[in-house]
Design a protein around this motif. Sequence first.
Motif, mmCIF file in Angstrom:
data_model
loop_
_atom_site.group_PDB
_atom_site.id
_atom_site.type_symbol
_atom_site.label_atom_id
_atom_site.label_comp_id
_atom_site.label_asym_id
_atom_site.label_seq_id
_atom_site.Cartn_x
_atom_site.Cartn_y
_atom_site.Cartn_z
ATOM 1 N N LYS A 49 -2.432 -42.300 -16.170
ATOM 2 C CA LYS A 49 -2.817 -43.418 -16.148
ATOM 3 C C LYS A 49 -1.377 -44.351 -15.980
ATOM 4 N N LYS A 50 -0.639 -43.965 -16.659
ATOM 5 C CA LYS A 50 0.538 -44.886 -16.696
ATOM 6 C C LYS A 50 1.528 -44.657 -15.362
ATOM 7 N N LEU A 51 1.229 -43.689 -14.891
ATOM 8 C CA LEU A 51 1.971 -43.355 -13.365
ATOM 9 C C LEU A 51 1.343 -44.214 -12.587
ATOM 10 N N ARG A 52 0.045 -44.273 -12.646
ATOM 11 C CA ARG A 52 -0.807 -45.393 -11.475
ATOM 12 C C ARG A 52 -0.454 -46.660 -11.717
ATOM 13 N N ASP A 53 -0.502 -47.165 -13.005
ATOM 14 C CA ASP A 53 -0.154 -48.528 -13.278
ATOM 15 C C ASP A 53 1.177 -48.866 -13.058
ATOM 16 N N ILE A 54 2.287 -48.149 -13.365
ATOM 17 C CA ILE A 54 3.655 -48.585 -12.870
ATOM 18 C C ILE A 54 3.751 -48.873 -11.307
ATOM 19 N N GLN A 260 9.445 -41.585 -7.204
ATOM 20 C CA GLN A 260 10.724 -41.031 -8.186
ATOM 21 C C GLN A 260 10.854 -42.004 -9.488
ATOM 22 N N HIS A 261 11.004 -43.281 -9.065
ATOM 23 C CA HIS A 261 11.257 -44.148 -10.198
ATOM 24 C C HIS A 261 10.020 -44.108 -11.233
ATOM 25 N N ALA A 262 8.660 -44.246 -10.628
ATOM 26 C CA ALA A 262 7.736 -44.181 -11.740
ATOM 27 C C ALA A 262 7.648 -42.903 -12.441
ATOM 28 N N ASN A 267 8.558 -40.282 -17.682
ATOM 29 C CA ASN A 267 8.901 -39.157 -18.439
ATOM 30 C C ASN A 267 9.639 -39.562 -19.683
ATOM 31 N N ALA A 268 10.197 -41.017 -19.338
ATOM 32 C CA ALA A 268 11.022 -41.582 -20.646
ATOM 33 C C ALA A 268 9.996 -41.941 -21.774
ATOM 34 N N TRP A 269 9.043 -42.505 -21.222
ATOM 35 C CA TRP A 269 7.858 -43.089 -21.951
ATOM 36 C C TRP A 269 7.045 -41.910 -22.790
#
Length: 354
Positions: A49-54, A260-262, A267-269
């Motif tokens: 979900k976070k990947l999508r939102d970023i 790649q940025h997302a 990953n850091a999150w």
Amino acid sequence: MILEKARHLAISAVVLGGLALQPLVAQAETTLTVATVDAAGTLRNLAGKKLRDILEERGAKVKVRHIEGPVLGNAAQVRDQVAEGSVDVIGTDAAWATPYSNFLKATSYAFIFRDHAHLTSVFESDFMKGLADQIAAEQGVRILGAAILPSRAYFTSVEPRSANDFEGLKIRSPQLDNWLASYKALGANPTPVNWNEVFLALQTGLVDGGHGLPVDVKPNNWHMAAPNITDLEDMFAVHVWMINEGRWQALSEQEQADLQHAVNEVNAWMAESASKQNIEAIAQMLKEGEGSYISHSAAKREAVAALAGAEKVAEFPNAEREKLREMALAAARKMEGQTGWWDEGVLDQIQAVK
């Protein structure tokens, strides 16, 4: 096997095909289908979900359609769908990437990495960057990045206090030879069970315990059937994102950069969230399951005791942990150079990374 594979591909086609019929937006954009397989509420599910939102917040031209849960099949099946191109991206445990590289089997084998920092350094090394290119060229799947998560813990009905307590213990394992060999090296009896069936297996006695990241285990309620949590830092969880190489190459340079940025941000999150949530999840499971937290680490015992009470923690002697470590490494060295395992000298290469 063929019928099962066909069934999942058919489900994939229905799900993805139905979504594809949605009205086209006026501005051209690329939409990637991303599956995370794990149940709703788990860390991996939230990462999807976070990947999508970023990407949405970034206003990127590349978007994500996140498929939640095991709708398209289990991790191995969805991984194969990514290789075939019917799914674009999977976010899952690195164990499911091991068929693409014998070296990666070392990431899901007990005690090969000294600690969390050591494993992180290995994944950030030039060796791993070269390995990602090699896998993409040979297997058609590119590893975009990895999140190094906390250590897995054993969930059992018994309270292990020595190396001997692992002898004959029926430990749930994925159907992957490196995990099977790892548990055998500790004297346990690995028993393959699908992730979403572990709770029932624990309830019925098919297995005596499971091994997983506590923050991921909690939504699956293993602790209600196996309340004792033993953390020996023998194997750390690693989350990887894998994309179909053809799909990756079809993206523009900007789309690749945005994706790649997302991935890096997610990953850091994940790493930060998992560390905090892991201790909280352990404490909550101890309250619900009435078991004990057993570890060689005084710092971890203190952190859990602060949330769950000192009576809930117990020590696993360092000397007993060292016995298990020596057993695992001795078995790992015997496998070096054998067909299907890591090359001769790989363990020394890993240990040389600072």
